[in-house]
Design an enzyme around this catalytic site. Structure first.
Site, short mmCIF file in Angstrom:
data_model
loop_
_atom_site.label_atom_id
_atom_site.label_comp_id
_atom_site.label_asym_id
_atom_site.label_seq_id
_atom_site.Cartn_x
_atom_site.Cartn_y
_atom_site.Cartn_z
N SER A 17 11.27 29.57 100.62
CA SER A 17 12.47 29.71 101.45
C SER A 17 12.85 31.15 101.80
CB SER A 17 13.66 29.02 100.78
OG SER A 17 14.00 29.66 99.57
N LYS A 43 23.23 28.12 98.58
CA LYS A 43 22.82 29.44 99.06
C LYS A 43 23.93 30.13 99.84
CE LYS A 43 17.88 28.73 98.90
NZ LYS A 43 16.58 28.84 99.58
#
Length: 364
Positions: free
Chosen positions: A257, A302
């Site tokens: 990611s 996140k």
């Protein structure tokens, strides 16, 4: 004993029993929470995250932070009390254990898989950044993995360069499966390869490997849930040679990611000025060699982690936008991106103050 006292005692004992059950009875869930964020333009553990040599680089101010998610380990047994607390907490998320560790995947297997994905994401980030800068990168198709017990075991090896299948040139990894599945199970397929050792020796001398071998393999029948087809038991990938050295120094991070933020950091280091205009930008997203940005897991955690560190803008994969926009931390602007080009355009708007032009994420 008075009825009131007996009732209170019974209630207390029942409450204690429920609490004990909640503490000692495991539930099939795992927890996700915000992990560390690291500025790809800065230092980590005392050394630059991005180290480039053999090419002129430029100082870069501001933040282009990659973000991470912490998860409970595969063998951690969550209890009911922890699960309820996680469901109620804003900065954590409780998900079914199989979501993070499907098919009984162990902690070791998960760690290995994450490490491989992280390594691949670094390579793709380098390629995407250099392509955006129109800097040539040499690429070729390789044997990425060989399945144990498959027809290819002992015949093909990880790192072998696949030049052709049945005489047809291979230009991208998908070509390999396409050519193999033209056969029926039990038929022979011929791979034209450059052995991994020959390729490594050529790279060391900065020359092109020319010695090839033809390897004939009898195909087998697939045993997965998909349509029955011919297989040899390999996965194909891509390897690259870069015109100068790019090292990404970041340990204890896994998964794919961070690809987008690594690519942007590399681009920034190789161009004058700075991409952020000194602003605090964080983000996430996988990236492939062509610069396409893909979705990731744990987006809600996140964004929380990024905002807690001071991020003002968050570069968000388009496919994650809807989920992220449902609970955006106050003061954080979610910017939708599909490609590295989209991200660079958004960063230009951010540093020039044209934030009204930003493609923002919505919950619709």
């Amino acid at each position: 004993m008075p009825r009131r006292t007996a009732t209170m005692l019974a209630s207390t004992l029942m409450l204690i029993a429920l609490l004990c059950a909640g503490v000692f009875i495991p539930v099939p869930y795992s927890e996700m929470s915000p992990g560390p964020t690291v500025n790809t333009l800065g230092n980590h553990d005392g050394e630059p995250v991005l180290q480039i040599s053999g090419r002129k680089t430029y100082a870069a101010d501001g933040h282009l932070n990659m973000t991470t998610v912490r998860v409970t380990s595969a063998d951690y047994k969550m209890n009911l009390v922890e699960a309820v607390y996680g469901w109620l907490a804003h900065d954590s998320k409780v998900v079914p254990h199989d979501t993070l560790y499907p098919d009984g995947k162990t902690e070791q297997q998960s760690t290995q898989e994450n490490a491989e994905e992280f390594s691949q994401s670094q390579e793709s980030a380098k390629v995407a950044a250099l392509k955006e800068l129109r800097i040539p990168v040499k690429s070729w198709v390789i044997v990425s993995t060989v399945v144990k017990g498959s027809p290819a075991q002992g015949r093909l090896h990880a790192g072998d360069v696949i030049k052709a299948v049945d005489g047809t040139a291979v230009k991208q990894p998908a070509d390999v499966a396409k050519l193999v599945t033209k056969h029926k199970p039990g038929q022979d397929v011929v791979f034209t390869i450059v052995p991994a050792k020959e390729q490594a020796a050529a790279e060391k001398k900065n020359t092109t490997a020319t010695k090839t071998q033809n390897i004939t393999i009898k195909t087998a029948t697939s045993d997965d849930s998909g349509k029955k087809r011919a297989i040899v038991g390999i996965s194909a990938g891509t390897d690259h040679t870069f015109p100068f050295s790019i090292d990404i120094k970041l340990a204890d991070v896994g998964g794919p990611s961070a690809g987008l933020m690594f690519a942007l950091g590399i681009y920034d280091k190789l161009t004058p000025g700075n991409l952020t205009g000194g602003k605090f930008v964080a983000g996430t997203g996988t990236i492939d060699d062509s610069g396409k940005v893909g979705p990731i897991g744990g987006i809600e955690m996140k964004t929380v982690g990024a905002r807690d560190k001071g991020a003002q803008y968050f570069l968000t994969p388009a496919d994650n936008c809807k989920a992220a926009a449902k609970d955006t931390p106050s003061g954080l602007t979610l910017v939708k991106v599909n490609t590295i080009g989209d991200a660079l355009g958004a960063l230009k708007d951010i540093r020039t103050g044209k934030t009204s032009d930003l493609p923002k994420c919505t919950a619709k």
